[in-house]
Motif scaffolding. Structure first.
Motif, short mmCIF file in Angstrom:
data_model
loop_
_atom_site.label_atom_id
_atom_site.label_comp_id
_atom_site.label_asym_id
_atom_site.label_seq_id
_atom_site.Cartn_x
_atom_site.Cartn_y
_atom_site.Cartn_z
N THR A 22 6.25 -66.46 57.84
CA THR A 22 5.92 -66.98 59.17
C THR A 22 6.54 -68.37 59.34
OG1 THR A 22 3.91 -68.22 58.62
CG2 THR A 22 3.68 -65.83 58.94
N LYS A 23 6.24 -68.99 60.46
CA LYS A 23 6.72 -70.35 60.72
C LYS A 23 6.17 -71.36 59.71
CE LYS A 23 8.06 -70.48 65.57
NZ LYS A 23 7.79 -71.06 66.91
N CYS A 24 5.15 -70.98 58.95
CA CYS A 24 4.60 -71.89 57.94
C CYS A 24 5.58 -72.09 56.78
CB CYS A 24 3.25 -71.39 57.42
SG CYS A 24 1.99 -71.39 58.70
N SER A 25 6.56 -71.19 56.65
CA SER A 25 7.68 -71.48 55.75
C SER A 25 8.97 -71.28 56.54
CB SER A 25 7.62 -70.68 54.44
OG SER A 25 7.76 -69.29 54.63
N ASP A 26 9.68 -70.17 56.32
CA ASP A 26 10.99 -70.03 56.97
C ASP A 26 11.09 -68.81 57.87
OD1 ASP A 26 10.78 -68.35 54.82
OD2 ASP A 26 12.82 -68.66 54.09
N GLY A 27 9.94 -68.37 58.40
CA GLY A 27 9.95 -67.27 59.36
C GLY A 27 10.05 -67.78 60.79
N LEU A 28 10.29 -66.87 61.72
CA LEU A 28 10.46 -67.26 63.13
C LEU A 28 9.18 -67.17 63.94
CD1 LEU A 28 13.87 -65.55 64.06
CD2 LEU A 28 13.44 -67.95 63.48
N PHE A 29 8.18 -66.41 63.44
CA PHE A 29 6.97 -66.17 64.21
C PHE A 29 5.76 -66.88 63.60
CE2 PHE A 29 9.61 -62.43 65.21
CZ PHE A 29 9.62 -62.52 66.59
N THR A 30 4.78 -67.18 64.45
CA THR A 30 3.53 -67.78 63.97
C THR A 30 2.71 -66.70 63.24
OG1 THR A 30 2.27 -67.21 65.94
CG2 THR A 30 3.46 -69.33 65.96
N PRO A 31 1.77 -67.10 62.40
CA PRO A 31 0.89 -66.11 61.76
C PRO A 31 0.19 -65.21 62.78
CG PRO A 31 0.66 -68.22 60.67
CD PRO A 31 1.52 -68.47 61.86
N GLU A 32 -0.25 -65.79 63.89
CA GLU A 32 -0.94 -64.99 64.92
C GLU A 32 0.01 -63.95 65.53
OE1 GLU A 32 -2.91 -69.09 64.88
OE2 GLU A 32 -0.86 -68.30 64.78
N GLU A 33 1.25 -64.35 65.77
CA GLU A 33 2.23 -63.41 66.33
C GLU A 33 2.51 -62.26 65.35
OE1 GLU A 33 4.91 -66.30 69.24
OE2 GLU A 33 5.27 -66.35 67.08
N ILE A 34 2.52 -62.57 64.06
CA ILE A 34 2.73 -61.53 63.03
C ILE A 34 1.57 -60.53 63.06
CG2 ILE A 34 2.71 -61.13 60.53
CD1 ILE A 34 5.47 -61.97 61.57
N VAL A 35 0.35 -61.01 63.24
CA VAL A 35 -0.81 -60.12 63.32
C VAL A 35 -0.65 -59.16 64.51
CG1 VAL A 35 -3.31 -59.99 63.76
CG2 VAL A 35 -2.41 -61.67 62.12
N HIS A 36 -0.28 -59.70 65.65
CA HIS A 36 -0.08 -58.85 66.83
C HIS A 36 1.02 -57.81 66.58
CE1 HIS A 36 -2.81 -60.38 69.84
NE2 HIS A 36 -2.43 -61.63 69.61
N LYS A 37 2.12 -58.24 65.96
CA LYS A 37 3.23 -57.32 65.68
C LYS A 37 2.79 -56.22 64.71
CE LYS A 37 7.45 -59.00 65.02
NZ LYS A 37 8.20 -58.40 66.15
N ALA A 38 1.98 -56.59 63.71
CA ALA A 38 1.50 -55.62 62.73
C ALA A 38 0.64 -54.55 63.39
CB ALA A 38 0.71 -56.32 61.62
N ILE A 39 -0.23 -54.97 64.30
CA ILE A 39 -1.07 -54.01 65.05
C ILE A 39 -0.17 -53.11 65.90
CG2 ILE A 39 -2.76 -53.81 66.92
CD1 ILE A 39 -4.09 -54.60 64.31
N HIS A 40 0.82 -53.70 66.54
CA HIS A 40 1.71 -52.95 67.44
C HIS A 40 2.46 -51.83 66.71
CE1 HIS A 40 4.36 -52.18 70.81
NE2 HIS A 40 5.41 -52.33 70.02
N VAL A 41 2.90 -52.09 65.45
CA VAL A 41 3.66 -51.08 64.72
C VAL A 41 2.77 -50.18 63.85
CG1 VAL A 41 5.77 -52.46 64.72
CG2 VAL A 41 4.22 -52.61 62.75
N GLY A 42 1.45 -50.40 63.91
CA GLY A 42 0.52 -49.49 63.24
C GLY A 42 0.29 -49.74 61.76
N LEU A 43 0.44 -51.00 61.32
CA LEU A 43 0.15 -51.31 59.92
C LEU A 43 -1.36 -51.43 59.71
CD1 LEU A 43 2.91 -54.02 59.24
CD2 LEU A 43 2.86 -51.68 58.34
N LYS A 44 -1.82 -50.96 58.57
CA LYS A 44 -3.25 -51.06 58.22
C LYS A 44 -3.56 -52.40 57.53
CE LYS A 44 -6.72 -48.83 55.19
NZ LYS A 44 -7.81 -48.46 56.11
N ALA A 45 -2.57 -52.87 56.74
CA ALA A 45 -2.77 -54.11 55.97
C ALA A 45 -1.46 -54.87 55.88
CB ALA A 45 -3.28 -53.80 54.56
N ILE A 46 -1.57 -56.21 55.87
CA ILE A 46 -0.41 -57.06 55.64
C ILE A 46 -0.77 -58.18 54.68
CG2 ILE A 46 0.59 -56.63 57.94
CD1 ILE A 46 -0.30 -59.54 58.66
N SER A 47 0.26 -58.78 54.12
CA SER A 47 0.08 -60.04 53.39
C SER A 47 1.14 -61.01 53.88
CB SER A 47 0.22 -59.82 51.88
OG SER A 47 -0.08 -61.02 51.20
#
Length: 288
Positions: A22-47
């Motif tokens: 995420t943006k907390c290191s070298d990603g382009l999206f915020t942690p919250e945006e990653i959560v939304h994306k994970a829900i959108h693509v149907g992931l059950k779990a992320i790290s």
């Protein structure tokens, strides 16, 4: 490439992605945006496995809870062994544990110092940028070479990230400075003593077999089997090694953001069954 094996990979199977930045290191999206994306693509779990920082976990947690996404505490920690950059993924650890937290705070300073030394090297080559620009680009997160590359691009010194790395920042390029040189055995110890599991990240990228087996002897809990740089042959190869040493499997997209405007988030994943097997190796108090 997506995980695929006999009977696994169809829509009826729960999916997880345990390698996301995420943006907390070298990603382009915020942690919250990653959560939304994970829900959108149907992931059950992320790290969220940002480089040498866990600040994204608390940012993502409230939304993940609200939306019913399992968020596994994660980190990608830098180390070095016999001239090789070794990345260790940690999962399920207590990220508030004082020794681990103190070490990661120290890493933040080391990463900024490394960037300052790269800026000095670049200046000697006539490429003048400021450390403040890099820190601003990192948005007070964990500073890394992609942030330097972004500033070089902004200032017109390079046309692309790949040019920044090949010309200035790559491991054999003139402005390169070595990353954190902690011994991998120490990183594994820190993760394990915080109640977590340690995995070798993307072994195909930079880890010869003799080094891999030495790393296993330091106490790794598993190997990253699924990774965008691992073709089917490599997946099977590392699965065999993991089975030989009774190690766990992990994997994920190593997602930083869209590449060349194509967003493949959700296409590289592992079966949730692997997460269940990880949990079975944890101390009872950690499973809850």
């Amino acid at each position: 490439m997506p995980y695929s094996s006999s009977g696994v990979g169809h829509n009826g199977f729960d999916k997880a992605d345990l390698h996301i930045h995420t943006k907390c290191s070298d990603g382009l999206f915020t942690p919250e945006e990653i959560v939304h994306k994970a829900i959108h693509v149907g992931l059950k779990a992320i790290s969220i496995t940002d480089h040498d920082t866990v600040t994204g976990i608390d940012q993502a947690k409230p939304l993940a809870l609200e939306l019913g996404l399992e968020l596994i505490p994660g980190v990608e920690m830098s180390s070095a062994y016999k001239g090789y950059d070794i990345h260790i993924l940690g999962y399920f650890f207590d990220y508030q544990q004082s020794e681990l937290k103190g070490y990661l705070d120290h890493c933040r300073l080391l990463r900024t110092e490394r960037a300052e030394r790269m800026v000095q090297k670049l200046a000697k080559m006539g490429v003048k940028i400021e450390i403040e620009q890099i820190i601003m680009k990192a948005q007070n997160g964990s500073v890394g070479r992609p942030h330097i590359a972004a500033v070089l691009q902004d200032e017109g010194f390079v046309k692309s990230f790949s040019e920044a790395f090949s010309k200035y920042l790559g491991s054999h390029s003139p402005a390169y400075v070595k990353s954190i040189e902690t011994h991998p055995e120490e990183v594994i110890r820190l993760i394990n003593e915080a109640g977590g599991l340690s995995f070798l990240a993307h072994p195909a990228q930079n880890v010869p077999d003799e080094i891999l087996r030495q790393l296993i002897s330091f106490g790794l809990d598993g190997l990253e089997i699924i990774h965008p740089s691992h073709d089917t042959y490599r997946q099977n190869y590392y699965r065999e090694i993991a089975n030989e040493y009774f190690l766990l499997f992990s994997g994920g997209s190593d997602y930083h953001g869209p590449k060349d405007h194509e967003d493949n988030f959700g296409q590289v994943w592992i079966p949730y069954e692997w997460v269940t097997k990880m949990k079975s190796r944890l101390a009872p108090a950690v499973k809850e």
